[in-house]
Design an enzyme around this catalytic site. Sequence first.
Site, mmCIF file in Angstrom:
data_model
loop_
_atom_site.group_PDB
_atom_site.id
_atom_site.type_symbol
_atom_site.label_atom_id
_atom_site.label_comp_id
_atom_site.label_asym_id
_atom_site.label_seq_id
_atom_site.Cartn_x
_atom_site.Cartn_y
_atom_site.Cartn_z
ATOM 1 N N TYR A 94 -21.106 -21.496 7.964
ATOM 2 C CA TYR A 94 -21.074 -22.622 7.029
ATOM 3 C C TYR A 94 -20.335 -23.802 7.671
ATOM 4 O O TYR A 94 -20.808 -24.940 7.659
ATOM 5 C CB TYR A 94 -20.384 -22.175 5.736
ATOM 6 C CG TYR A 94 -20.467 -23.153 4.583
ATOM 7 C CD1 TYR A 94 -21.313 -22.911 3.505
ATOM 8 C CD2 TYR A 94 -19.689 -24.300 4.556
ATOM 9 C CE1 TYR A 94 -21.377 -23.784 2.437
ATOM 10 C CE2 TYR A 94 -19.742 -25.178 3.500
ATOM 11 C CZ TYR A 94 -20.592 -24.920 2.438
ATOM 12 O OH TYR A 94 -20.644 -25.809 1.391
ATOM 13 N N SER A 121 -20.836 -18.342 -6.884
ATOM 14 C CA SER A 121 -19.564 -19.046 -7.064
ATOM 15 C C SER A 121 -18.531 -18.250 -7.829
ATOM 16 O O SER A 121 -17.842 -18.768 -8.708
ATOM 17 C CB SER A 121 -19.793 -20.408 -7.740
ATOM 18 O OG SER A 121 -20.520 -21.254 -6.907
ATOM 19 N N GLU A 143 -29.083 -28.168 -1.958
ATOM 20 C CA GLU A 143 -28.235 -27.220 -1.226
ATOM 21 C C GLU A 143 -27.708 -27.840 0.059
ATOM 22 O O GLU A 143 -28.450 -28.497 0.795
ATOM 23 C CB GLU A 143 -29.038 -25.962 -0.895
ATOM 24 C CG GLU A 143 -28.310 -24.690 -1.163
ATOM 25 C CD GLU A 143 -27.983 -24.507 -2.632
ATOM 26 O OE1 GLU A 143 -26.814 -24.759 -3.012
ATOM 27 O OE2 GLU A 143 -28.870 -24.114 -3.394
ATOM 28 N N ASP A 196 -19.514 -26.372 -6.538
ATOM 29 C CA ASP A 196 -19.252 -25.161 -7.305
ATOM 30 C C ASP A 196 -18.176 -25.389 -8.358
ATOM 31 O O ASP A 196 -18.313 -24.979 -9.519
ATOM 32 C CB ASP A 196 -18.833 -24.031 -6.374
ATOM 33 C CG ASP A 196 -19.904 -23.681 -5.360
ATOM 34 O OD1 ASP A 196 -21.058 -24.120 -5.529
ATOM 35 O OD2 ASP A 196 -19.581 -22.974 -4.386
ATOM 36 N N GLY A 240 -23.212 -15.273 -3.912
ATOM 37 C CA GLY A 240 -23.540 -16.694 -3.800
ATOM 38 C C GLY A 240 -23.628 -17.378 -5.140
ATOM 39 O O GLY A 240 -24.297 -18.400 -5.279
#
Length: 399
Positions: free
Chosen positions: A240, A133, A41, A188, A131
Site C-alpha cells: 500500500y 475497515s 479506490e 475509512d 478490507g
Amino acid sequence: MIDPWTPTDGAATARAQFAEVFGGQPDGVWSAPGRVNLIGEHTDYNGGLCLPVALPHRTFVALRTRDDGGLGLVSGRESGVWSSELTAVGPGTVEGWPAYPAGVAWALTQAGIPVPGFDAAVASCVPYGAGLSSSAALESAFAVAIADRMGAAWTGPDPSSDEGRAFLAQACVRAENEVAGAPTGGMDQAASLRCAAGNALLLDCRDGSTRQVPFDLAAAGLDLLVIDTRAEHALVDGQYAQRRATCEAAAVTLGVPTLREIDPAGLPDALAALGDDVSRRRVRHVVSEIARVTEFVALLDVGRIRDVGPLMDASHESLRVDYEVTCAELDVAVATARAAGALGARMTGGGFGGSAIALIEAGTARPVADAVSAAFADAGFTAPEFLIATPSGPAHRDA
C-alpha cells in the site's frame, strides 16, 4: 451470511467483557461501523473523490475514564489485557491492535484535547482483515467515546456536528498513520464517523467536504452483497505504501499538489511526461477512477442506480491491470458474481486480499453466494464468507 449484531446485543457483549476484566460498570458503550466503498479506490490519498457507505456491522466499546492517566484495553478478539500510560503512547511505541485506540487518544492529545486515561473493552462483529475497515471502526468508536465522555472538558469542535466529526476523523487518521503505521488515506474514518443511514457519502478528499447521496437499494429492488474472500489482507506490509509513494512522486514530477488536479482530458499529456510505465499505470487508474466516481454519483442523483454496474466493472479492471492491487480470489469472486447475475462487481478497500462487492437483484444473495463458494472450492481457495451491506448510520453512543 454474517449478520450484524443488534445494538442491544453488541452493547451487552462489551459491557459483560468490561465487567469481567475491569470490574464494575463502564461509563457507557459507544459503537462505530465498518464500511464498504462503492467506488473511488486509492483516490483518497490522491486528493480525489470516493463514495463509501457504512455497514450495519459495528465495533462496540465499553469505556470508563480514570484520573491517573493510565490506559487499559481488552478485546474479545485478542488474548490478554494491554496496559500503559497515555504519556507513553506515541509513534513507534505501541504494537498490535492497541495502537489504534491508544493512537486516537494520543492524536487528540496532540490536537490540544486534555484526554483522560481510561479502561475499555472492545467487542466487534465487523469482519477482521476483510478490507471492511475494522481498524477505522475501532478508532472511530473510541473517538466518539472519548469526546462524549469528556463532556464539558472537551475543547474541540462540537463532536455532534459535521465539523466535529471531521475533527475526530482526522485524529483517527493520525492514529492509523503515525502510531499504527498504516499509511492509509482518510476515507475509512470519514465513512465511519460521517455516513448517514440510507445514503452513500461523497467525500472530497482535497478539502474534506462531504455530501450525502441517496442510495436506496430496497426501492430499486437490489441488494449489495459483500464477499469476504478471506485472502490475507494487510495494509502495513509495504505494498500500500509503495502505491502511495509512486503517486506522490508522480504528482511532484507533474508539478501538481495531488493527482486530483489532472483533468481527464489532459491525461495523455500527463502520462507522456512520466518516465516509467508503472507510474503511468498508477496515474491512469487514479485519474480515471475519480472520473468514475463523478459518473456514479450523477447516475444516483437521477435515480439510475441500476445503471452503475458497468462503472463498478471498469473500476475493478483498472484496479486489476493498472493499480495491481487485486488477487486471484478477488478476481474469481468478481467474475463469478457477474456470471451469476450481478449488475456489477468490484473489489472494495485497499486490495491485496479483503472483500469484493456485487450489486445484485434483491433476494438473489444465496444463489450468487453459492456460485462464488463453488468457484472458490474448485480453485482450492479458502471458503469465502458473505454479508449484506445496508447503508447505515455513523458512530454514536449506544448505552
